[in-house]
Motif scaffolding. Structure first.
Motif, PDB file in Angstrom:
ATOM      1  N   GLU A  93      55.601  47.114  44.148  1.00  0.00           N
ATOM      2  CA  GLU A  93      55.620  46.119  43.153  1.00  0.00           C
ATOM      3  C   GLU A  93      54.197  45.414  43.078  1.00  0.00           C
ATOM      4  N   ALA A  94      54.002  44.728  44.383  1.00  0.00           N
ATOM      5  CA  ALA A  94      52.749  44.072  44.561  1.00  0.00           C
ATOM      6  C   ALA A  94      51.534  44.879  44.312  1.00  0.00           C
ATOM      7  N   GLY A  95      51.622  46.047  44.360  1.00  0.00           N
ATOM      8  CA  GLY A  95      50.334  46.882  44.338  1.00  0.00           C
ATOM      9  C   GLY A  95      50.099  47.231  42.746  1.00  0.00           C
ATOM     10  N   ARG A  96      51.365  46.985  42.088  1.00  0.00           N
ATOM     11  CA  ARG A  96      50.876  47.282  40.613  1.00  0.00           C
ATOM     12  C   ARG A  96      50.148  46.194  39.721  1.00  0.00           C
ATOM     13  N   ASN A  97      50.134  45.135  40.411  1.00  0.00           N
ATOM     14  CA  ASN A  97      49.075  44.109  39.726  1.00  0.00           C
ATOM     15  C   ASN A  97      47.725  44.400  39.541  1.00  0.00           C
ATOM     16  N   GLY A  98      47.348  44.430  38.391  1.00  0.00           N
ATOM     17  CA  GLY A  98      45.985  44.531  38.248  1.00  0.00           C
ATOM     18  C   GLY A  98      45.441  46.048  38.384  1.00  0.00           C
ATOM     19  N   PRO A  99      44.019  46.094  37.790  1.00  0.00           N
ATOM     20  CA  PRO A  99      43.399  47.209  37.868  1.00  0.00           C
ATOM     21  C   PRO A  99      43.004  47.530  39.083  1.00  0.00           C
ATOM     22  N   VAL A 100      42.702  48.884  39.394  1.00  0.00           N
ATOM     23  CA  VAL A 100      42.086  49.450  40.432  1.00  0.00           C
ATOM     24  C   VAL A 100      40.756  50.045  40.051  1.00  0.00           C
ATOM     25  N   ASP A 101      39.867  49.628  41.237  1.00  0.00           N
ATOM     26  CA  ASP A 101      38.426  49.946  41.146  1.00  0.00           C
ATOM     27  C   ASP A 101      38.301  51.461  41.121  1.00  0.00           C
ATOM     28  N   GLY A 102      37.622  51.964  40.101  1.00  0.00           N
ATOM     29  CA  GLY A 102      37.342  53.351  40.058  1.00  0.00           C
ATOM     30  C   GLY A 102      38.386  54.286  39.448  1.00  0.00           C
ATOM     31  N   LEU A 103      39.469  53.562  38.972  1.00  0.00           N
ATOM     32  CA  LEU A 103      40.556  54.345  38.399  1.00  0.00           C
ATOM     33  C   LEU A 103      40.724  53.968  37.135  1.00  0.00           C
ATOM     34  N   GLU A 104      41.288  54.635  36.190  1.00  0.00           N
ATOM     35  CA  GLU A 104      41.735  54.071  34.817  1.00  0.00           C
ATOM     36  C   GLU A 104      43.088  53.906  34.998  1.00  0.00           C
ATOM     37  N   PRO A 105      43.762  53.232  34.243  1.00  0.00           N
ATOM     38  CA  PRO A 105      45.315  53.016  34.228  1.00  0.00           C
ATOM     39  C   PRO A 105      46.203  54.132  33.877  1.00  0.00           C
ATOM     40  N   GLU A 158      49.070  61.772  45.273  1.00  0.00           N
ATOM     41  CA  GLU A 158      48.556  60.646  46.005  1.00  0.00           C
ATOM     42  C   GLU A 158      47.479  61.161  46.847  1.00  0.00           C
ATOM     43  N   THR A 159      47.093  62.182  47.240  1.00  0.00           N
ATOM     44  CA  THR A 159      45.857  62.597  47.622  1.00  0.00           C
ATOM     45  C   THR A 159      44.653  62.656  46.934  1.00  0.00           C
ATOM     46  N   ARG A 160      45.140  63.340  45.360  1.00  0.00           N
ATOM     47  CA  ARG A 160      43.894  63.291  44.406  1.00  0.00           C
ATOM     48  C   ARG A 160      43.548  61.994  44.213  1.00  0.00           C
ATOM     49  N   LEU A 161      44.635  61.002  44.154  1.00  0.00           N
ATOM     50  CA  LEU A 161      44.294  59.575  43.572  1.00  0.00           C
ATOM     51  C   LEU A 161      43.481  59.100  44.869  1.00  0.00           C
ATOM     52  N   PHE A 162      43.647  59.074  45.796  1.00  0.00           N
ATOM     53  CA  PHE A 162      42.897  58.645  47.178  1.00  0.00           C
ATOM     54  C   PHE A 162      41.429  59.078  47.126  1.00  0.00           C
ATOM     55  N   PHE A 163      41.318  60.438  46.755  1.00  0.00           N
ATOM     56  CA  PHE A 163      40.063  61.017  46.921  1.00  0.00           C
ATOM     57  C   PHE A 163      39.305  60.605  45.599  1.00  0.00           C
ATOM     58  N   LYS A 164      39.844  60.576  44.576  1.00  0.00           N
ATOM     59  CA  LYS A 164      39.245  60.257  43.522  1.00  0.00           C
ATOM     60  C   LYS A 164      38.725  58.757  43.503  1.00  0.00           C
ATOM     61  N   HIS A 165      39.826  57.872  43.980  1.00  0.00           N
ATOM     62  CA  HIS A 165      39.356  56.612  43.963  1.00  0.00           C
ATOM     63  C   HIS A 165      38.002  56.391  45.088  1.00  0.00           C
ATOM     64  N   LEU A 166      37.987  57.002  46.145  1.00  0.00           N
ATOM     65  CA  LEU A 166      37.021  57.204  46.995  1.00  0.00           C
ATOM     66  C   LEU A 166      35.814  57.762  46.443  1.00  0.00           C
ATOM     67  N   LEU A 167      35.803  58.843  45.658  1.00  0.00           N
ATOM     68  CA  LEU A 167      34.706  59.360  45.139  1.00  0.00           C
ATOM     69  C   LEU A 167      34.154  58.303  44.014  1.00  0.00           C
ATOM     70  N   ARG A 168      34.864  57.867  43.338  1.00  0.00           N
ATOM     71  CA  ARG A 168      34.508  56.880  42.046  1.00  0.00           C
ATOM     72  C   ARG A 168      33.826  55.570  42.749  1.00  0.00           C
ATOM     73  N   THR A 169      34.303  55.159  43.799  1.00  0.00           N
ATOM     74  CA  THR A 169      33.835  53.817  44.553  1.00  0.00           C
ATOM     75  C   THR A 169      32.798  54.121  45.345  1.00  0.00           C
ATOM     76  N   ASN A 170      32.495  55.293  45.543  1.00  0.00           N
ATOM     77  CA  ASN A 170      31.417  55.581  46.664  1.00  0.00           C
ATOM     78  C   ASN A 170      31.905  55.361  48.103  1.00  0.00           C
ATOM     79  N   GLY A 171      33.119  55.560  48.457  1.00  0.00           N
ATOM     80  CA  GLY A 171      33.821  55.135  49.670  1.00  0.00           C
ATOM     81  C   GLY A 171      33.288  55.857  51.079  1.00  0.00           C
TER      82      GLY A 171
END
Lengths: 864, 322
Positions: free
Chosen positions: A637-649, A595-608
């Motif tokens: 389940e609702a969160g599983r729909n669609g791609p997430v910016d900055g992250l690969e599936p 969770e923490t890695r994904l959160f940080f990686k997403h922020l890094l990739r999206t320049n959050g």
């Protein structure tokens, strides 16, 4: 999405609108705001600034720096004294900083340049991977290396990356190992195919005489299936099921196709929680899962059957999860994965979410409850078939308990699309190795391995080594491998060479690549280094952006969080298994880390913005974490729909291979403002607890040290520790209030306790709790406090205060980034550079990728 | 000469024991009968068999003389005589001298093939000091034997087709505990903590009086032989606590369902394929765990009603589970 207060950025811009240090500002501040308490007469806190002397000298520089930091952080002058404007404070800080830098630069030897830096374990492994194009996931060449010493959480401090005789021997072994795995002069190995039928595991006489014999009797032939009933459990885990026919391991390293026909049975079995003395750990809401791990018995004494059995049936150091699948409930299906197996490694099966780690517990449950579990005819059949002579293993055939049913296992490989493999081509090229190639091969290999241009003279001794081996009658192929191993054991490979003062282009390239990839520079980076372009900040910035966009930067996320947040510590204080069963039943430790890695990686990739690290209205969770946080499955389940910016599936899939959507992560909107940001994440809340209880002191220190970059001084030796009240008569707040009555404790605990109190509503694994439980007695939790100039009521209020102080958090991040990149302690001469980085990031709202790129741009990256 | 004589003596010394051992083994091999194949047992054979300790199983033995029984009674270990279909009073008297197994055993004397016992045989067995297993016994009229069985370790399991209220009341006194023979005074409770287990697989009808008598047993009551249960008997059974297993019942009247709904414990009705009109509403009032895993269908209305049951186990294919 979290909205950032633009007003704050306005304030930050105003603060940084004083660009140049003006002499006399510090003296003015000291005389107007400090001497009331810190003159020779008063000496509050045993400190007199009057006697410290106005001129910076070697003997007072450290104390003045400490004073500067206190003023900079707003800790001094105290808020109850005269008001100090932000501009006044900043001007004074700049003035003193300029004096301190001038003093430090005129005393250059006192500074601490980066010393010769050895590759740490992670860097060694990643460098070998890239140098030789090898997959090292199943067999880590650094597995026997000693643990690297961490400074401020990072294993990059040159001064602490020492070398020992033991480590040197490990380097020799590792070089031997990786060269033999990379170089292949032999013909393409034949593809072998194993088509295995049950029983796959427990092919010992005991099993043959009971379960297998029963199945044979029923079917008149080979047992049609084998069941796995118990989960892998314990520490280290037991309950692995090795494929017995492959225990010797695959004969050749390579990619193998593993196909397993299996199904999940009795997921919804009647397991009455109240009757089960050991509550079942499986949850019918989740599909049953099958995992594959790699195991190896190489180097073990085959006559020592106990240790062989323990190794085969249990968790092994350095093991790798090959794949995980969600199992179908309605009939068997073929499950497939293509995985790398090193020679001597074999697959082991695991039931990660089985009902319990002990077959005896299941047996005890079903036999005790046979009258409610079995119908009349089932009971009659059970009693007819299961006689004392038939053995205990037979009981479970007649009951429905959650289990994995295995029908077939097929293994095929090595599947080499190309031969020789890519690792061999990485060394010898497409043309191969011919007589007289040794000097050219070794020079090209050394250039890559040493991460710089290499002259013929420099590799002459290595060429001689090869020639001598050939002269002694060794084959050409064997002799060249000696040369390659020697290159891998050379100091030029094991240490990162850096020129004193300004670094050369390839040295900057290595700084960048080891900072963001923990590995050697790639061709593009070396090309820019050779062209002399890396001296230009904009080129470094562009290259850093390119490196960050590559999947190889995942190790940066991992290592930076290990260092900055101390994430590596997660799991070192294992939560109590009975109080916090969910931590184990839902396998929360890796989930929290993810969770923490994904959160940080997403922020890094999206320049959050950094503010999102402190408070956010989203996170990345899986089923286990949803349960922990009390988030409804529908939200996940609702969160599983669609791609997430900055992250690969693939980033959101929890398992390495296979197909286990039930374990997958999703970005979810957090309806609860208490949960958002790092401080609501299970990882941080667990690593700041001791597995049994929480301590506001430990959590408070963590917040000060990691988020705010202001570690408190260690407690004086004569101050007693705060002992937990085992009678449960008082809350931790009451105990700490008593502790703070001592003046020696008060000054630090005034800073430490409030952040810790704010987190008290989170239990030792991060679950929300409305009150403490001392036995049967609920005690109220008081999460109020004061942070800076503001009072807060709870965690939500505290996080608002943190967001208002986000520039302190940004500074902490920058300092930790530089600690990681530079491999040395920071000193006062770094302060202007850090300030410039922060000034550059402030207008954009301290965005995370921007901070990293500004660090890459900084002149500090080009200086030893 | 003297050296040769000494040598001969030494050889004799070595050979003699070897010869004796070899003959002994041979003799034993001839004399020891295969217990699994014996259909009759002479006193001599019995003497050989009791020489060995541990469990002695004679599954093929259908008849036992009083003399052989007296010999077998000296056996140190469990005696498994499940092939016997009848037992004379004298043979029972002989067996009753069999000593309880030291330490702990589920049973000491297994006589699960016996369907009827004379009064003398029953009373003789009642004097046995250990546990007697009589799973096949179709009728039990002896109160002393009922008292003895109720006082034994573990479950009370009999093949009785009828029960008198007196015997039922006596059996209902079972508490499923036993004294640990290796530790006098130490009482061992069943692993599943059930107060007791009473199991009558062949009891096909249950009168109100017998039900009332059985209501004294608070543990698990297994009545899988019952295909029907009258409301009056159900009312009586509902006065007890614990678990009530009625896995033979294929039809249930509304009145019986209503009576059973008052039962506070775990109610197991796994053979019931459907519910009578109003049965769902009646069973929904039941408070304990309710197993209806044999239901083949359920009307939507019944589903709604049963949905209110706090602890219901239904087959997954027809709706909600647990």
């Amino acid at each position: 999405m979290h909205r950032i207060s633009l007003g704050l950025f306005g304030a930050a811009a105003l603060v940084f609108a004083v660009p140049v240090a003006r002499a006399g500002e510090w003296d003015k501040l000291v005389s107007e705001h400090c001497l009331d308490c810190h003159d020779d007469a008063t000496r509050k806190g045993k400190l007199s600034l009057e006697s410290l002397g106005k001129t910076i000298r070697a003997d007072n520089a450290a104390m003045w720096l400490k004073a500067l930091e206190q003023v900079e952080r707003g800790a001094m002058p105290p808020s109850d004294k005269a008001e100090l404007s932000a501009a006044e404070r900043h001007a004074a800080v700049l003035d003193l900083e300029a004096q301190l830098v001038a003093h430090a630069e005129s005393n250059a030897p006192a500074q601490q340049p980066t010393v010769l830096r050895r590759l740490n374990r992670v860097e060694y492994r990643k460098t070998i991977r890239d140098l030789l194009n090898l997959d090292l996931e199943t067999s880590d060449p650094t597995r026997d290396f000693p643990e690297d010493t961490r400074v401020h959480g990072f294993a990059t401090h040159g001064g602490k990356l020492v070398t020992s005789g033991f480590l040197l021997r490990q380097y020799l072994n590792a070089a031997e190992d990786v060269v033999s795995r990379a170089v292949h002069f032999e013909p393409r190995p034949e593809v072998r195919r194993w088509e295995l039928l049950p029983p796959f595991v427990n092919k010992d006489p005991g099993y043959q005489l009971s379960e297998a014999a029963y199945l044979r009797k029923k079917t008149g032939g080979t047992p049609p299936y084998q069941d796995i009933l118990e989960r892998a459990d314990g520490a280290p885990k037991a309950g692995y099921y090795p494929v017995d026919d492959l225990r010797e391991g695959v004969p050749v390293s390579g990619w193998y196709l593993i196909r397993i026909r299996a199904e999940g049975k009795f997921r919804y079995a009647d397991m009455d929680l109240k009757k089960f003395r050991f509550p079942p750990l499986s949850d019918p809401a989740n599909p049953l899962r099958l995992s594959l791990f790699s195991g190896s018995l190489l180097g073990m004494d085959p006559s020592n059957k106990d240790s062989i059995r323990t190794a085969a049936r249990g968790q092994q150091a350095g093991e790798r999860e090959l794949a995980t699948w969600d199992l179908p409930d309605d009939g068997p299906a073929w499950l497939e994965c293509r995985v790398w197996l090193d020679r001597g490694h074999f697959p082991k099966m695991v039931f990660p979410n089985g009902p319990t780690g002990s077959n005896n517990r299941i047996l005890s449950y079903v036999t005790d409850n046979k009258y409610t579990l079995l119908g009349k005819e089932q009971l009659e059949e059970y009693e007819r078939e299961v006689t004392p002579a038939a053995g205990d293993g037979l009981h479970l055939f007649f009951f429905e308990t959650p289990r994995i049913r295995l029908y077939n296992i097929h293994v095929e490989g090595p599947l080499n699309e190309f031969w020789p493999p890519a690792s061999h081509v990485a060394v010898f090229g497409e043309r191969g190795y011919e007589a007289g190639d040794a000097p050219a091969i070794l020079r090209a290999f050394a250039e890559k391995a040493w991460r710089r241009p290499v002259s013929s003279a420099e590799v002459e001794s290595f060429v001689q080594l090869v020639k001598e081996a050939e002269a002694q009658g060794q084959s050409r192929e064997t002799s060249i491998q000696k040369g390659l191993k020697a290159v891998l054991c050379s100091p030029q490979f094991l240490y990162r060479e850096e020129t004193p003062s300004a670094l050369k282009g390839h040295e900057i390239a290595a700084r960048l690549s080891y900072f963001l990839w923990s590995s050697m520079p790639d061709e593009a980076l070396l090309k820019r280094a050779a062209a002399g372009e890396l001296a230009r900040p904009e080129v470094r910035r562009a290259e850093a952006a390119r490196l960050l966009a590559d999947q190889r930067s995942d190790v940066f996320v991992e290592e930076f969080l290990n260092g900055w947040l101390d994430l590596k510590k997660l799991g070192s204080m294992a939560p109590h298994p009975y109080q916090f069963g969910i931590y184990y039943s839902e396998n929360l430790e890796p989930a929290m880390r993810a969770e923490t890695r994904l959160f940080f990686k997403h922020l890094l990739r999206t320049n959050g913005p950094v503010a999102h690290l402190l408070d956010s209205d989203y996170s990345f969770i899986n089923q286990g974490l949803a349960k922990l946080y009390g988030i409804a499955p529908a939200v996940l389940e609702a969160g599983r729909n669609g791609p997430v910016d900055g992250l690969e599936p693939g980033d959101l899939a929890f398992a390495a291979a296979g197909h286990a959507p039930s374990l997958g992560f999703a970005r979810v909107s957090l309806g609860d403002p208490r949960r958002g940001g790092l401080l609501g994440q299970g990882s941080v809340l667990t690593l700041t607890a001791n597995g049994v209880d929480t301590s506001p002191v430990i959590r408070g220190i963590w917040v000060l040290e990691r988020l705010l970059g202001a570690p408190p001084s260690p407690p004086p030796a004569d101050v007693p520790k705060v002992e937990p009240d085992i009678r449960g008569a008082s809350t931790i707040r009451e105990q700490l209030e008593k502790h703070r009555e001592s003046a020696a404790c008060k000054s630090c605990h005034r800073q430490i306790d409030p952040p810790g109190f704010a987190l008290e509503n989170f239990d030792p694994i991060g679950r929300w709790r409305a009150h403490y439980m001392k036995g049967e007695k609920p005690l109220p939790i008081d999460a109020t406090g004061r942070f800076g100039e503001e009072d807060f009521k709870d965690i939500v209020g505290f996080k608002k205060g943190l967001v208002a102080n986000q520039e302190r958090v940004a500074r902490s991040i920058v300092e930790h980034l530089l600690l990681c990149a530079l491999g040395r302690e920071l000193n006062v001469t770094d302060r202007p550079h850090i300030r410039r980085i922060l000034e550059g990031a402030a207008p954009g709202g301290y965005r995370l990728r921007e901070l990293v790129l500004l660090c890459a741009e900084s002149e500090l990256l080009c200086r030893k | 000469m003297r050296r040769n004589a000494m040598k001969r003596i030494k050889i004799r010394r070595l050979l003699l024991p070897a010869l004796v051992f070899s003959l002994g083994v041979h003799a034993l091999a001839i004399a020891a009968p295969d217990p699994a194949k014996l259909v009759e047992l002479t006193v001599e054979q019995a003497e050989v068999l009791v020489a060995k300790k541990g469990r002695l199983s004679l599954p093929g033995l259908t008849w036992l003389s009083a003399e052989s029984a007296a010999v077998l009674a000296r056996h140190e270990g469990e005696l498994e005589l499940n092939g016997l279909t009848e037992l004379s009073g004298a043979a029972a008297a002989g067996l009753s001298k069999h000593a309880a197994v030291p330490g702990f055993a589920r049973s000491d004397l297994y006589l699960n093939g016996i369907r009827h016992l004379s009064v003398q045989a029953a009373e003789a067995l009642a004097a046995h000091k250990g546990c007697v297993s009589l799973h096949g016994l179709e009728s039990l009229d002896s109160l002393p034997l009922a008292t003895k069985i109720a006082a034994q370790w573990g479950e009370v399991r009999l093949g009785v087709t009828t029960l008198t209220p007196d015997v039922a009341a006596e059996l209902a006194r079972s508490r499923g505990v036993s004294e640990d023979r290796s530790r006098p005074g130490v009482v061992i409770r069943r692993g599943d903590k059930a107060a007791s287990i009473l199991r009558f697989d062949r009891l096909t009808s249950l009168g109100k009086e017998v039900a009332q008598a059985l209501a004294g047993a608070d543990g698990v009551l297994v009545l899988n032989g019952l295909e029907r249960l009258e409301a009056g008997a159900a009312e009586q059974l509902s006065l007890r606590k614990g678990t009530l297993v009625l896995n033979g019942i294929k039809e249930l009247s509304v009145e019986t369902a209503a009576a059973l709904s008052a039962f506070p414990g775990e109610l197991v009705l796994k053979a019931l394929p459907s519910l009578p009109s109003g049965g769902a509403a009646a069973l929904a009032r039941h408070k304990g765990r309710l197993y209806l895993t044999g239901l083949k269908s359920l009307t939507e209305a019944d589903r709604q009603v049963l949905g209110k049951h706090p602890n219901l186990v239904l087959p997954r294919e027809i709706g909600f589970s647990q």
